[in-house]
Design a protein around this motif. Sequence first.
Motif, PDB file in Angstrom:
ATOM      1  N   GLU A  84       1.057  -1.305  -0.034  1.00 35.41           N
ATOM      2  CA  GLU A  84      -0.047  -0.058   0.038  1.00 35.41           C
ATOM      3  C   GLU A  84       0.740   1.333  -0.054  1.00 35.41           C
ATOM      4  O   GLU A  84       1.996   1.548   0.869  1.00 35.41           O
ATOM      5  N   PHE A  85       0.671   2.039  -0.925  1.00 30.67           N
ATOM      6  CA  PHE A  85       1.212   3.411  -0.759  1.00 30.67           C
ATOM      7  C   PHE A  85       0.858   4.226   0.353  1.00 30.67           C
ATOM      8  O   PHE A  85      -0.200   4.267   0.675  1.00 30.67           O
ATOM      9  N   VAL A  86       2.037   4.839   1.098  1.00 30.98           N
ATOM     10  CA  VAL A  86       1.781   5.739   2.159  1.00 30.98           C
ATOM     11  C   VAL A  86       1.902   7.176   1.886  1.00 30.98           C
ATOM     12  O   VAL A  86       1.117   8.102   2.211  1.00 30.98           O
ATOM     13  N   THR A  87       3.192   7.493   1.228  1.00 30.12           N
ATOM     14  CA  THR A  87       3.430   8.821   0.919  1.00 30.12           C
ATOM     15  C   THR A  87       4.673   8.978   0.106  1.00 30.12           C
ATOM     16  O   THR A  87       5.441   7.997  -0.017  1.00 30.12           O
ATOM     17  N   ALA A  88       4.959  10.171  -0.549  1.00 34.06           N
ATOM     18  CA  ALA A  88       5.975  10.646  -1.357  1.00 34.06           C
ATOM     19  C   ALA A  88       6.423  11.864  -1.242  1.00 34.06           C
ATOM     20  O   ALA A  88       5.489  12.586  -0.810  1.00 34.06           O
ATOM     21  N   ILE A  89       7.491  12.133  -1.457  1.00 33.42           N
ATOM     22  CA  ILE A  89       8.224  13.622  -1.784  1.00 33.42           C
ATOM     23  C   ILE A  89       9.162  13.610  -2.857  1.00 33.42           C
ATOM     24  O   ILE A  89       9.647  12.933  -3.255  1.00 33.42           O
ATOM     25  N   SER A  90       8.835  14.886  -3.480  1.00 34.77           N
ATOM     26  CA  SER A  90       9.563  15.165  -4.590  1.00 34.77           C
ATOM     27  C   SER A  90      10.962  15.562  -4.318  1.00 34.77           C
ATOM     28  O   SER A  90      11.255  15.672  -2.923  1.00 34.77           O
ATOM     29  N   TRP A  91      11.957  15.653  -5.431  1.00 34.56           N
ATOM     30  CA  TRP A  91      13.072  15.795  -4.918  1.00 34.56           C
ATOM     31  C   TRP A  91      13.656  16.992  -4.397  1.00 34.56           C
ATOM     32  O   TRP A  91      14.402  17.264  -3.312  1.00 34.56           O
ATOM     33  N   SER A  92      13.044  18.237  -4.630  1.00 31.58           N
ATOM     34  CA  SER A  92      13.159  19.474  -3.951  1.00 31.58           C
ATOM     35  C   SER A  92      12.429  19.570  -2.454  1.00 31.58           C
ATOM     36  O   SER A  92      12.594  20.619  -1.678  1.00 31.58           O
ATOM     37  N   GLY A  93      11.195  18.376  -2.222  1.00 34.51           N
ATOM     38  CA  GLY A  93      10.629  18.595  -1.195  1.00 34.51           C
ATOM     39  C   GLY A  93       9.296  19.468  -1.208  1.00 34.51           C
ATOM     40  O   GLY A  93       8.470  19.696  -0.139  1.00 34.51           O
ATOM     41  N   GLY A  94       9.206  19.984  -2.323  1.00 29.86           N
ATOM     42  CA  GLY A  94       8.264  21.005  -2.520  1.00 29.86           C
ATOM     43  C   GLY A  94       6.838  20.359  -2.904  1.00 29.86           C
ATOM     44  O   GLY A  94       5.695  21.005  -2.677  1.00 29.86           O
ATOM     45  N   ASN A  95       6.908  19.066  -3.149  1.00 32.09           N
ATOM     46  CA  ASN A  95       5.577  18.564  -3.399  1.00 32.09           C
ATOM     47  C   ASN A  95       5.626  17.338  -2.560  1.00 32.09           C
ATOM     48  O   ASN A  95       6.449  16.419  -2.362  1.00 32.09           O
ATOM     49  N   THR A  96       4.469  17.003  -1.901  1.00 33.14           N
ATOM     50  CA  THR A  96       4.196  15.883  -0.987  1.00 33.14           C
ATOM     51  C   THR A  96       2.850  15.233  -1.447  1.00 33.14           C
ATOM     52  O   THR A  96       1.974  15.811  -1.663  1.00 33.14           O
ATOM     53  N   TYR A  97       2.734  13.936  -1.151  1.00 33.17           N
ATOM     54  CA  TYR A  97       1.797  13.208  -1.469  1.00 33.17           C
ATOM     55  C   TYR A  97       1.387  12.111  -0.335  1.00 33.17           C
ATOM     56  O   TYR A  97       2.370  11.711   0.024  1.00 33.17           O
ATOM     57  N   TYR A  98      -0.037  12.105  -0.041  1.00 28.56           N
ATOM     58  CA  TYR A  98      -0.141  11.367   1.052  1.00 28.56           C
ATOM     59  C   TYR A  98      -1.668  10.250   0.584  1.00 28.56           C
ATOM     60  O   TYR A  98      -2.418  10.683  -0.164  1.00 28.56           O
ATOM     61  N   ALA A  99      -1.698   8.947   1.179  1.00 30.85           N
ATOM     62  CA  ALA A  99      -2.634   8.233   1.151  1.00 30.85           C
ATOM     63  C   ALA A  99      -3.824   8.768   2.151  1.00 30.85           C
ATOM     64  O   ALA A  99      -3.402   9.353   3.315  1.00 30.85           O
ATOM     65  N   ASP A 100      -4.966   8.762   1.833  1.00 33.98           N
ATOM     66  CA  ASP A 100      -5.905   9.341   2.812  1.00 33.98           C
ATOM     67  C   ASP A 100      -5.958   8.795   4.034  1.00 33.98           C
ATOM     68  O   ASP A 100      -6.347   9.374   4.893  1.00 33.98           O
TER      69      ASP A 100
END
Length: 123
Positions: free
Chosen positions: A46-62
Motif C-alpha cells: 500500500e502506498f503511504v506517502t512520497a516527496i519530490s526531490w526538492s521537497g516542494g511536493n508531498t503526497y499522502y494516502a487518505d
Amino acid sequence: QVQLVESGGGLVQAGGSLRLSCAASGRTPSSYVMGWFRQAPGKEREFVTAISWSGGNTYYADSVKGRFTISRDNAKNTVYLQMNSLKPEDTAVYYCVADAHYSGTYYWEYDYWGQGTQVTVSS
C-alpha cells in the motif's frame, strides 16, 4: 543504482509516535522522488506517502493524511517519516522507495526499495 536503508521501526502503543528514517546512497539520490509503502500480513502493498526531490511536493494516502509527515534532508540523503496518532491498522512492514519519477500508488513503477522495517502498533 541507489541503495536504501530504513531504520526507526518498533513497537508502540496506539496513539503514540514513531519516526522512520531512510538513508540513501549511490547514484545522486537527492534527485530522486522518495517515498514509503507498507505491507501488512495478508494484504497488498500500500502506498503511504512520497516527496519530490526538492521537497516542494508531498503526497499522502487518505488513510494517513493529518497523522503522517514526510520530509527529506538532501544534504544527508535521508528521508524521514514522522508518524503520529498511530493506530493498530498502521501495523505493517514499511518500505522506503526511490525513483526518478513519482508514480503514485503503482508500487511496481518504483525502481529502488529498502529492506523494510517493522512497525507494530498495539491496542
